[in-house]
Design a protein around this motif. Structure first.
Motif, short mmCIF file in Angstrom:
data_model
loop_
_atom_site.label_atom_id
_atom_site.label_comp_id
_atom_site.label_asym_id
_atom_site.label_seq_id
_atom_site.Cartn_x
_atom_site.Cartn_y
_atom_site.Cartn_z
N LEU A 39 10.90 109.68 57.17
CA LEU A 39 12.17 109.94 57.84
C LEU A 39 13.27 110.21 56.83
O LEU A 39 14.06 111.17 56.98
CB LEU A 39 12.54 108.75 58.74
N GLU A 40 13.34 109.39 55.78
CA GLU A 40 14.36 109.59 54.75
C GLU A 40 14.15 110.93 54.06
O GLU A 40 15.13 111.64 53.74
CB GLU A 40 14.31 108.44 53.74
N ARG A 41 12.90 111.31 53.82
CA ARG A 41 12.64 112.60 53.18
C ARG A 41 13.08 113.75 54.09
O ARG A 41 13.70 114.72 53.63
CB ARG A 41 11.15 112.73 52.87
N ASP A 42 12.80 113.62 55.39
CA ASP A 42 13.22 114.68 56.33
C ASP A 42 14.74 114.80 56.38
O ASP A 42 15.29 115.91 56.49
CB ASP A 42 12.69 114.38 57.74
N LEU A 43 15.42 113.66 56.34
CA LEU A 43 16.88 113.68 56.43
C LEU A 43 17.54 114.03 55.10
O LEU A 43 18.69 114.49 55.06
CB LEU A 43 17.40 112.31 56.89
N GLY A 44 16.84 113.77 54.03
CA GLY A 44 17.39 114.03 52.70
C GLY A 44 18.37 112.97 52.25
O GLY A 44 19.19 113.24 51.34
#
Length: 305
Positions: A39-44
């Motif tokens: 999720l953090e990777r998708d959100l950046g």
């Protein structure tokens, strides 16, 4: 990102502990940690500060938590709406009913249906039988309460009760002073009726009822509205045979009297054959319950008479 990611994030944000959040979600901790990193990777952005013994929300995480909760709440509401619609508990239903309040059936149906389905909006349309059939055929209403008999290849029609016929008399008419009127006493009277194109079946019923008493009614006036019919009666232009529920309508100069022998008109429920609406199905279930209750009360009343 999907709703599962949001649920996982909210659980961790509320517990501030991956182990407890995993227990709450009934999953193991490694997959939970993996999902949060995805999720953090998708959100950046980073949503959590992590140490070996401490987890806290970042500024981005705190702001994201409010939005995630809102999205999940809206998703739950959407699911609830869909499920209620599937059970016929939410939506809109257009209902046609006649000027005669169809023997009280509609009143009982509306009371029970709305108490059981408060999230359904009902659009009520006051229409004569012929207008109800036309409105059903072109989709302006979904269900109607017509006077019977009617026949239409695209409609399902069920009888749900009957309504006694009464005679409407000018207040000064000699028969207005009697308790009941023998139909044969009307043989010399001019009749007032609704135009046949608004209720041909009912006009035929009245004519047939009179013929059984040995005369063909002389129709002196026809009107395009029931109030006009009663206005003609009040003016002394004739008498009218009408469904008994109309005797509750207060019109100055008009007296209603029951007809001896108890002739009646059947009341029905009509709906399109191909209408698969669950809301309609729920409405029809209530109609049948109310009709059955009224029939049982009528039987008990007759038995106790």
């Amino acid at each position: 990102m999907d709703l599962r990611h949001l649920r996982y994030f909210v659980a961790v944000a509320e517990e501030l502990h991956f182990g407890r959040a995993a227990e709450k979600l009934h999953i193991s901790q490694p997959p939970l940690s993996h999902q949060i990193r995805d999720l953090e990777r998708d959100l950046g952005v980073e949503l959590f500060h992590r140490t070996r013994h401490f987890v806290s929300l970042t500024d981005a995480g705190r702001l994201f938590l409010d939005e995630a909760r809102h999205v999940l709440s809206e998703a739950e509401r959407a699911v609830s709406v869909a499920q209620k619609a599937g059970r016929g508990e939410i939506g809109r239903l257009s209902v046609g009913f006649g000027p005669a309040p169809e023997n009280g059936v509609l009143r009982g149906v509306l009371s029970m249906f709305l108490s059981q389905h408060p999230d359904v909006s009902l659009d009520l349309h006051n229409l004569y039988t012929a207008e109800q059939i036309e409105a059903l055929a072109d989709g302006r209403i979904q269900v109607g309460f017509p006077l019977l008999p009617i026949s239409h290849r695209d409609l399902v029609v069920e009888a749900i009760g009957s309504e006694p016929l009464v005679v409407a008399l000018p207040a000064e008419h000699p028969l207005a002073r009697t308790g009941q009127v023998d139909l044969a006493h009307l043989r010399e009277e001019p009749f007032v009726r609704l135009a046949p194109d608004l209720g041909s079946a009912f006009c035929d019923l009245v004519t047939g009822t009179c013929l059984k008493s040995g005369f063909n009614p002389h129709v002196a006036h026809e009107a395009g509205h029931l109030i006009t019919v009663l206005g003609f009666v009040a003016a002394g232009l004739g008498v009218a045979i009408l469904p008994g529920a109309l005797s509750k309508v207060g019109v100055e100069g008009v007296v209603f009297r029951p007809l001896r022998g108890g002739p009646s008109v059947d009341i029905g429920i009509a709906f399109r054959r191909n209408d698969s609406s669950r809301t309609l199905s729920s409405f029809l279930e209530v109609v049948r319950v109310i009709a059955r209750q009224r029939r049982l009360r009528s039987v008990r009343k007759t038995a106790n008479a």
